[in-house]
Design a protein around this motif. Structure first.
Motif, short mmCIF file in Angstrom:
data_model
loop_
_atom_site.label_atom_id
_atom_site.label_comp_id
_atom_site.label_asym_id
_atom_site.label_seq_id
_atom_site.Cartn_x
_atom_site.Cartn_y
_atom_site.Cartn_z
N LYS A 69 27.57 -30.02 99.99
CA LYS A 69 26.83 -28.95 99.56
C LYS A 69 27.85 -27.70 99.37
O LYS A 69 27.98 -26.89 98.52
CB LYS A 69 25.39 -28.61 100.06
CG LYS A 69 24.67 -29.43 99.51
CD LYS A 69 23.18 -29.35 99.90
CE LYS A 69 22.10 -30.09 99.30
NZ LYS A 69 20.76 -29.91 99.87
N LEU A 70 28.51 -27.59 100.63
CA LEU A 70 29.37 -26.51 100.80
C LEU A 70 30.44 -26.36 99.96
O LEU A 70 31.06 -25.79 99.43
CB LEU A 70 29.85 -26.50 102.39
CG LEU A 70 30.62 -25.52 102.87
CD1 LEU A 70 29.96 -23.91 102.57
CD2 LEU A 70 31.33 -25.48 104.16
N ARG A 71 31.09 -27.85 99.69
CA ARG A 71 32.31 -28.22 98.92
C ARG A 71 31.91 -27.60 97.42
O ARG A 71 32.65 -26.79 96.67
CB ARG A 71 32.70 -29.45 99.01
CG ARG A 71 33.94 -29.84 98.15
CD ARG A 71 34.15 -31.12 98.36
NE ARG A 71 35.42 -31.57 97.56
CZ ARG A 71 35.59 -31.72 96.32
NH1 ARG A 71 34.32 -32.08 95.75
NH2 ARG A 71 36.69 -32.15 95.67
N ASN A 72 30.64 -28.28 96.95
CA ASN A 72 30.32 -27.76 95.69
C ASN A 72 30.10 -26.37 95.38
O ASN A 72 30.43 -25.46 94.39
CB ASN A 72 28.98 -28.45 95.42
CG ASN A 72 29.07 -29.94 95.08
OD1 ASN A 72 30.41 -30.54 94.98
ND2 ASN A 72 27.83 -30.63 95.39
N THR A 73 29.42 -25.43 96.46
CA THR A 73 29.35 -24.12 96.41
C THR A 73 30.87 -23.30 96.22
O THR A 73 30.87 -22.51 95.40
CB THR A 73 28.62 -23.55 97.46
OG1 THR A 73 27.33 -24.19 97.66
CG2 THR A 73 28.58 -22.01 97.66
#
Length: 102
Positions: A69-73
């Motif tokens: 999720k952090l990477r997608n953000t």
């Protein structure tokens, strides 16, 4: 003795996981979901000072989910995700080892 995933940790990796879990914690809390598992893993990481981190299967899944999720953000914001990718790959390559249940 129980089999858990063993990940070599450094301070940068630890901080990145804490940031990722903090974002997941806020999201779960806003949706009214249970935050107990995320809170426990975050507290485990904050108190952790050893170089090897042992993760149970549910903790491992939560860490993978949080980093993804952090990477997608980061990608949605147009930022580089190289550091997250390195931590993500280390976590994905973690092997099972026997450890004492703490």
């Amino acid at each position: 003795m129980e089999k858990q995933r063993c990940v070599k940790m450094d301070e940068i990796m630890k901080n990145m996981l804490i940031v990722a879990l903090r974002d997941v914690f806020r999201e779960e809390k806003a949706k009214g979901m249970s935050v107990e598992e995320t809170r426990n893993l975050t507290m485990k990481l904050i108190d952790y000072e050893d170089t090897k981190l042992f993760l149970a299967d549910n903790e491992y899944r939560k860490a993978i989910e949080a980093l993804n999720k952090l990477r997608n953000t980061y990608l949605d914001a147009g930022r580089y995700s190289d550091g997250i990718d390195v931590v993500f790959c280390k976590l994905l390559k973690a092997k099972y080892k026997r450890c004492k249940v703490r």
